[in-house]
Write a protein that holds these residues in place. Sequence first.
Motif, PDB file in Angstrom:
ATOM      1  N   MET A 199      43.108  22.892  58.752  1.00 34.46           N
ATOM      2  CA  MET A 199      43.024  24.236  58.245  1.00 34.46           C
ATOM      3  C   MET A 199      41.670  24.429  57.575  1.00 34.46           C
ATOM      4  O   MET A 199      41.224  23.589  56.824  1.00 34.46           O
ATOM      5  N   ALA A 200      41.020  25.523  57.875  1.00 34.51           N
ATOM      6  CA  ALA A 200      39.727  25.835  57.275  1.00 34.51           C
ATOM      7  C   ALA A 200      39.946  26.641  56.004  1.00 34.51           C
ATOM      8  O   ALA A 200      40.565  27.687  56.038  1.00 34.51           O
ATOM      9  N   ARG A 201      39.466  26.133  54.892  1.00 35.58           N
ATOM     10  CA  ARG A 201      39.577  26.878  53.647  1.00 35.58           C
ATOM     11  C   ARG A 201      38.457  27.903  53.607  1.00 35.58           C
ATOM     12  O   ARG A 201      37.298  27.583  53.811  1.00 35.58           O
ATOM     13  N   ILE A 202      38.813  29.146  53.330  1.00 35.04           N
ATOM     14  CA  ILE A 202      37.855  30.231  53.399  1.00 35.04           C
ATOM     15  C   ILE A 202      37.401  30.676  52.013  1.00 35.04           C
ATOM     16  O   ILE A 202      36.228  30.774  51.740  1.00 35.04           O
ATOM     17  N   TYR A 203      38.347  30.940  51.156  1.00 32.76           N
ATOM     18  CA  TYR A 203      38.033  31.553  49.880  1.00 32.76           C
ATOM     19  C   TYR A 203      39.101  31.154  48.874  1.00 32.76           C
ATOM     20  O   TYR A 203      40.284  31.144  49.199  1.00 32.76           O
ATOM     21  N   ALA A 204      38.691  30.832  47.666  1.00 36.37           N
ATOM     22  CA  ALA A 204      39.658  30.500  46.623  1.00 36.37           C
ATOM     23  C   ALA A 204      39.118  30.939  45.277  1.00 36.37           C
ATOM     24  O   ALA A 204      37.916  30.900  45.022  1.00 36.37           O
ATOM     25  N   MET A 205      40.029  31.382  44.443  1.00 36.10           N
ATOM     26  CA  MET A 205      39.734  31.695  43.056  1.00 36.10           C
ATOM     27  C   MET A 205      41.018  31.442  42.290  1.00 36.10           C
ATOM     28  O   MET A 205      42.046  31.149  42.903  1.00 36.10           O
ATOM     29  N   ALA A 206      40.991  31.559  40.998  1.00 39.69           N
ATOM     30  CA  ALA A 206      42.177  31.282  40.190  1.00 39.69           C
ATOM     31  C   ALA A 206      43.357  32.124  40.666  1.00 39.69           C
ATOM     32  O   ALA A 206      43.287  33.344  40.691  1.00 39.69           O
ATOM     33  N   GLY A 207      44.401  31.452  41.110  1.00 37.52           N
ATOM     34  CA  GLY A 207      45.619  32.127  41.511  1.00 37.52           C
ATOM     35  C   GLY A 207      45.637  32.703  42.907  1.00 37.52           C
ATOM     36  O   GLY A 207      46.605  33.351  43.295  1.00 37.52           O
ATOM     37  N   PHE A 208      44.595  32.448  43.703  1.00 36.38           N
ATOM     38  CA  PHE A 208      44.500  33.093  45.003  1.00 36.38           C
ATOM     39  C   PHE A 208      43.697  32.231  45.962  1.00 36.38           C
ATOM     40  O   PHE A 208      42.662  31.703  45.594  1.00 36.38           O
ATOM     41  N   GLU A 209      44.180  32.109  47.196  1.00 37.52           N
ATOM     42  CA  GLU A 209      43.483  31.308  48.206  1.00 37.52           C
ATOM     43  C   GLU A 209      43.702  31.929  49.584  1.00 37.52           C
ATOM     44  O   GLU A 209      44.801  32.362  49.902  1.00 37.52           O
ATOM     45  N   ILE A 210      42.650  31.978  50.377  1.00 35.87           N
ATOM     46  CA  ILE A 210      42.740  32.477  51.751  1.00 35.87           C
ATOM     47  C   ILE A 210      42.213  31.401  52.694  1.00 35.87           C
ATOM     48  O   ILE A 210      41.181  30.793  52.426  1.00 35.87           O
ATOM     49  N   SER A 211      42.931  31.183  53.773  1.00 37.47           N
ATOM     50  CA  SER A 211      42.485  30.262  54.810  1.00 37.47           C
ATOM     51  C   SER A 211      42.927  30.818  56.158  1.00 37.47           C
ATOM     52  O   SER A 211      43.728  31.740  56.230  1.00 37.47           O
ATOM     53  N   VAL A 212      42.375  30.268  57.235  1.00 36.24           N
ATOM     54  CA  VAL A 212      42.792  30.630  58.585  1.00 36.24           C
ATOM     55  C   VAL A 212      43.221  29.346  59.277  1.00 36.24           C
ATOM     56  O   VAL A 212      42.484  28.361  59.278  1.00 36.24           O
ATOM     57  N   ASP A 213      44.416  29.366  59.855  1.00 35.69           N
ATOM     58  CA  ASP A 213      44.955  28.198  60.534  1.00 35.69           C
ATOM     59  C   ASP A 213      45.611  28.652  61.836  1.00 35.69           C
ATOM     60  O   ASP A 213      46.535  29.459  61.807  1.00 35.69           O
ATOM     61  N   HIS A 214      45.098  28.168  62.955  1.00 33.07           N
ATOM     62  CA  HIS A 214      45.660  28.487  64.274  1.00 33.07           C
ATOM     63  C   HIS A 214      45.847  29.987  64.460  1.00 33.07           C
ATOM     64  O   HIS A 214      46.897  30.449  64.902  1.00 33.07           O
ATOM     65  N   GLY A 215      44.837  30.758  64.108  1.00 31.06           N
ATOM     66  CA  GLY A 215      44.854  32.199  64.327  1.00 31.06           C
ATOM     67  C   GLY A 215      45.632  33.006  63.307  1.00 31.06           C
ATOM     68  O   GLY A 215      45.824  34.202  63.480  1.00 31.06           O
ATOM     69  N   VAL A 216      46.079  32.356  62.245  1.00 30.71           N
ATOM     70  CA  VAL A 216      46.840  33.052  61.203  1.00 30.71           C
ATOM     71  C   VAL A 216      46.038  33.023  59.909  1.00 30.71           C
ATOM     72  O   VAL A 216      45.623  31.966  59.438  1.00 30.71           O
ATOM     73  N   LEU A 217      45.821  34.206  59.343  1.00 30.08           N
ATOM     74  CA  LEU A 217      45.184  34.323  58.037  1.00 30.08           C
ATOM     75  C   LEU A 217      46.279  34.090  57.001  1.00 30.08           C
ATOM     76  O   LEU A 217      47.283  34.811  56.984  1.00 30.08           O
ATOM     77  N   ILE A 218      46.109  33.051  56.187  1.00 31.20           N
ATOM     78  CA  ILE A 218      47.115  32.684  55.190  1.00 31.20           C
ATOM     79  C   ILE A 218      46.586  33.045  53.811  1.00 31.20           C
ATOM     80  O   ILE A 218      45.522  32.581  53.404  1.00 31.20           O
ATOM     81  N   MET A 219      47.345  33.884  53.122  1.00 33.17           N
ATOM     82  CA  MET A 219      46.988  34.289  51.767  1.00 33.17           C
ATOM     83  C   MET A 219      48.046  33.708  50.834  1.00 33.17           C
ATOM     84  O   MET A 219      49.218  34.074  50.913  1.00 33.17           O
ATOM     85  N   ARG A 220      47.620  32.803  49.974  1.00 30.01           N
ATOM     86  CA  ARG A 220      48.535  32.125  49.055  1.00 30.01           C
ATOM     87  C   ARG A 220      48.214  32.563  47.636  1.00 30.01           C
ATOM     88  O   ARG A 220      47.058  32.514  47.214  1.00 30.01           O
ATOM     89  N   THR A 221      49.238  33.000  46.928  1.00 28.36           N
ATOM     90  CA  THR A 221      49.052  33.421  45.538  1.00 28.36           C
ATOM     91  C   THR A 221      49.880  32.545  44.618  1.00 28.36           C
ATOM     92  O   THR A 221      50.928  32.028  45.006  1.00 28.36           O
ATOM     93  N   GLN A 222      49.365  32.394  43.385  1.00 26.81           N
ATOM     94  CA  GLN A 222      50.029  31.571  42.381  1.00 26.81           C
ATOM     95  C   GLN A 222      49.952  32.263  41.036  1.00 26.81           C
ATOM     96  O   GLN A 222      49.018  33.027  40.773  1.00 26.81           O
ATOM     97  N   GLY A 223      50.907  31.951  40.183  1.00 26.94           N
ATOM     98  CA  GLY A 223      50.882  32.430  38.806  1.00 26.94           C
ATOM     99  C   GLY A 223      51.235  33.903  38.693  1.00 26.94           C
ATOM    100  O   GLY A 223      51.736  34.530  39.618  1.00 26.94           O
ATOM    101  N   VAL A 224      50.956  34.446  37.519  1.00 29.94           N
ATOM    102  CA  VAL A 224      51.249  35.846  37.244  1.00 29.94           C
ATOM    103  C   VAL A 224      50.274  36.728  38.008  1.00 29.94           C
ATOM    104  O   VAL A 224      49.066  36.514  37.960  1.00 29.94           O
ATOM    105  N   ARG A 225      50.808  37.693  38.741  1.00 21.75           N
ATOM    106  CA  ARG A 225      49.998  38.621  39.528  1.00 21.75           C
ATOM    107  C   ARG A 225      50.234  40.031  38.998  1.00 21.75           C
ATOM    108  O   ARG A 225      51.362  40.510  38.970  1.00 21.75           O
ATOM    109  N   LYS A 226      49.154  40.657  38.562  1.00 21.50           N
ATOM    110  CA  LYS A 226      49.214  42.015  38.035  1.00 21.50           C
ATOM    111  C   LYS A 226      48.421  42.944  38.945  1.00 21.50           C
ATOM    112  O   LYS A 226      47.776  42.503  39.882  1.00 21.50           O
ATOM    113  N   SER A 227      48.443  44.206  38.635  1.00 26.92           N
ATOM    114  CA  SER A 227      47.807  45.219  39.473  1.00 26.92           C
ATOM    115  C   SER A 227      46.346  44.892  39.775  1.00 26.92           C
ATOM    116  O   SER A 227      45.897  45.006  40.908  1.00 26.92           O
TER     117      SER A 227
END
Length: 136
Positions: free
Chosen positions: A1-29
């Motif tokens: 999996m290629a890691r694309i972008y990450a910051m506190a509480g948020f990560e985006i990667s692309v794996d086999h044609g799927v954009l994966i957005m992973r979130t962690q912790g408290v998420r506000k507006s």
Amino acid sequence: MARIYAMAGFEISVDHGVLIMRTQGVRKSEHGKDAGRLFDLMESPEVHGVMFDIRDADYQLSPLEWKERCLEIARQCRGRKVAVVQRDEQAEMTAECRATLQQKGLECEAFASKARAMEWLHQGLDTTRPAQRRLG
């Protein structure tokens, strides 16, 4: 999996044609605003699906903020299948968002595991496509 972008509480990667957005912790507006400009990664013809893995996130949004978030997701993900990987206690919250996406013409389903979500996202695809692309 290629890691694309990450910051506190948020990560985006692309794996086999799927954009994966992973979130962690408290998420506000205000947290959704950073991710919005990253959806340009989906302009790649190799990205055919989007997976939101929210199992480690705790969304603290008003009903209006949640509706706006879902409408933005529908706009950004147009033309792609969308899978939500969730905890059981998130099912009611995500059902509303899935309904919004489906009303906008998107295929959207919820899953308890990434593996099952990935399997669904790949159903009906041409398996001769490139398996993975590293971006950035």
